[in-house]
Design an enzyme around this catalytic site. Sequence first.
Site, PDB file in Angstrom:
ATOM      1  CB  SER A 140     -10.443 -21.105  18.506  1.00  0.00           C
ATOM      2  OG  SER A 140     -10.156 -21.473  19.845  1.00  0.00           O
ATOM      3  CE1 TYR A 154     -14.917 -18.196  20.403  1.00  0.00           C
ATOM      4  CE2 TYR A 154     -13.686 -20.204  20.836  1.00  0.00           C
ATOM      5  CZ  TYR A 154     -13.716 -18.866  20.507  1.00  0.00           C
ATOM      6  OH  TYR A 154     -12.543 -18.196  20.263  1.00  0.00           O
TER       7      TYR A 154
END
Length: 266
Positions: A140, A154
């Site tokens: 990401s 995350y």
Amino acid sequence: MDRRLALVTGASAGIGAAFARIYASHGYDLALTARRADRLERLAEEIGLRHGVEVLTIAADLAEPEAPAAILDHLEAHGRVVDALVNNAGYGLPGTFAETRLADQQAFLRVMLEAPTELAHRVLPGMVERRFGRIVNVASLAGLVPGSAGHTLYGAVKAYLVKASQSLHLENQATGVHVTALCPGFTYSEFHDVNGTRSQIGAATPPWLWMGADEVAAIGYEAVEANRPVSVPGAPNKAIAAFAKLIPDDWALALMAWQGPRFRKV
């Protein structure tokens, strides 16, 4: 089997389903895994009819420690080996670290960190022996910028996937195995619906920051074929990643402290 096989995790929707369609369009048979068996079966039927490839479906929850081995055992029982691995399964865990349950964080780490690591480690020797392999770790943009409050692990996990992919890329320069970390930004998928942040994220982000799952997966496929260790889809995301590298760390962290609450439910 004459055709190569691509294993895609988190294949029931979004980027995972898009990768499945792309690999099938390039003549790969597929092994699709996710928790939702009904969604997998529908996707398998669609892809099989359209591309004439074999599609195996494996309903599995990667939060279970035995899941990666069970998936590969299932493929071995069908006489198949993995030629391309797309580690795509993932989700966000809203909330600050202190207010979330440890059990939820542990499950998150099994899905997001341990499972992709184990799958890659299990399939890589065979790829090296056959002198062909493709590994895409769907990371990401969050792994390339400073952390922010909320969704605490995350960005850390995605940064791990980026660094691990870079190292695997270097280790396999002469083996015929290509490794890429795909680092998308905001992508139209079910990701924000699942973690309950859809309305907040939608209100905080302009349309030009968003990309479609099909476009992201196509860029990822092209990147791993070209053996690029890191791929950031889209000009805005590339600019954000470059900006994060250029500015001092304390400035970047201050920016995330100001901007982060717009994007994360804490």
